[in-house]
Design a protein around this motif. Sequence first.
Motif, PDB file in Angstrom:
ATOM      1  N   GLU A  84      35.189  48.813  54.098  1.00 29.07           N
ATOM      2  CA  GLU A  84      33.969  48.317  54.902  1.00 29.07           C
ATOM      3  C   GLU A  84      32.689  49.377  54.533  1.00 29.07           C
ATOM      4  N   LYS A  85      33.163  50.637  54.145  1.00 29.53           N
ATOM      5  CA  LYS A  85      32.271  51.652  53.897  1.00 29.53           C
ATOM      6  C   LYS A  85      31.614  51.625  52.305  1.00 29.53           C
ATOM      7  N   TRP A  86      32.611  51.342  51.441  1.00 34.93           N
ATOM      8  CA  TRP A  86      32.223  51.435  50.191  1.00 34.93           C
ATOM      9  C   TRP A  86      32.118  50.112  49.366  1.00 34.93           C
ATOM     10  N   GLY A  87      32.957  48.879  49.950  1.00 38.35           N
ATOM     11  CA  GLY A  87      32.758  47.532  49.219  1.00 38.35           C
ATOM     12  C   GLY A  87      34.160  47.687  48.415  1.00 38.35           C
ATOM     13  N   MET A  88      34.537  46.304  48.477  1.00 35.42           N
ATOM     14  CA  MET A  88      35.745  46.319  47.547  1.00 35.42           C
ATOM     15  C   MET A  88      35.751  46.394  46.239  1.00 35.42           C
ATOM     16  N   PRO A  89      34.588  46.106  45.488  1.00 31.57           N
ATOM     17  CA  PRO A  89      34.470  46.437  43.978  1.00 31.57           C
ATOM     18  C   PRO A  89      34.517  47.628  43.770  1.00 31.57           C
ATOM     19  N   ALA A  90      33.963  48.544  44.475  1.00 35.79           N
ATOM     20  CA  ALA A  90      34.017  50.283  44.399  1.00 35.79           C
ATOM     21  C   ALA A  90      35.603  50.682  44.635  1.00 35.79           C
ATOM     22  N   ILE A  91      36.175  50.150  45.640  1.00 39.10           N
ATOM     23  CA  ILE A  91      37.484  50.413  45.794  1.00 39.10           C
ATOM     24  C   ILE A  91      38.353  49.966  44.680  1.00 39.10           C
ATOM     25  N   VAL A  92      38.313  49.152  43.960  1.00 34.27           N
ATOM     26  CA  VAL A  92      39.043  48.439  42.922  1.00 34.27           C
ATOM     27  C   VAL A  92      38.875  49.332  41.679  1.00 34.27           C
TER      28      VAL A  92
ATOM     29  N   HIS B 102      34.124  46.329  36.561  1.00 38.21           N
ATOM     30  CA  HIS B 102      33.201  47.182  35.732  1.00 38.21           C
ATOM     31  C   HIS B 102      32.342  46.296  34.925  1.00 38.21           C
ATOM     32  N   ALA B 103      32.884  44.982  34.323  1.00 44.02           N
ATOM     33  CA  ALA B 103      31.887  44.358  33.404  1.00 44.02           C
ATOM     34  C   ALA B 103      31.244  43.433  34.370  1.00 44.02           C
ATOM     35  N   GLU B 104      31.486  42.917  35.337  1.00 45.13           N
ATOM     36  CA  GLU B 104      30.792  42.251  36.383  1.00 45.13           C
ATOM     37  C   GLU B 104      29.578  42.954  36.844  1.00 45.13           C
ATOM     38  N   LEU B 105      29.889  43.996  36.967  1.00 46.66           N
ATOM     39  CA  LEU B 105      28.749  44.945  37.787  1.00 46.66           C
ATOM     40  C   LEU B 105      27.687  45.252  36.686  1.00 46.66           C
TER      41      LEU B 105
END
Length: 96
Positions: free
Chosen positions: A29-37, A80-83
Amino acid sequence: MTPEERKRFWNIVESGDNPLLSVISGLVEKWGMPAIVMALGDVANVLSEDAIDADNLTPNQRGLIMSCCAQVSNLSDLMHAELEYLTQQGEGATTE
């Protein structure tokens, strides 16, 4: 997921009956799923190296850890590639 399953999930998260699920839900909720992954990908890189030399693991445990780390690392690389792609398109994450 049925409405009842969804309700049960949120009851577990909010009650703290599953502390790990509650913490992870809060982090997402705080950081977002992509950041956690992506952060888990960093952990997976180190953990996979540690698992190679660990004396207290059976071959099956080592294999499970290595397989999990490989999958998480792969997913992290994809994030990382998607971002990077989204950033090039002007749709990357903002600091706002």
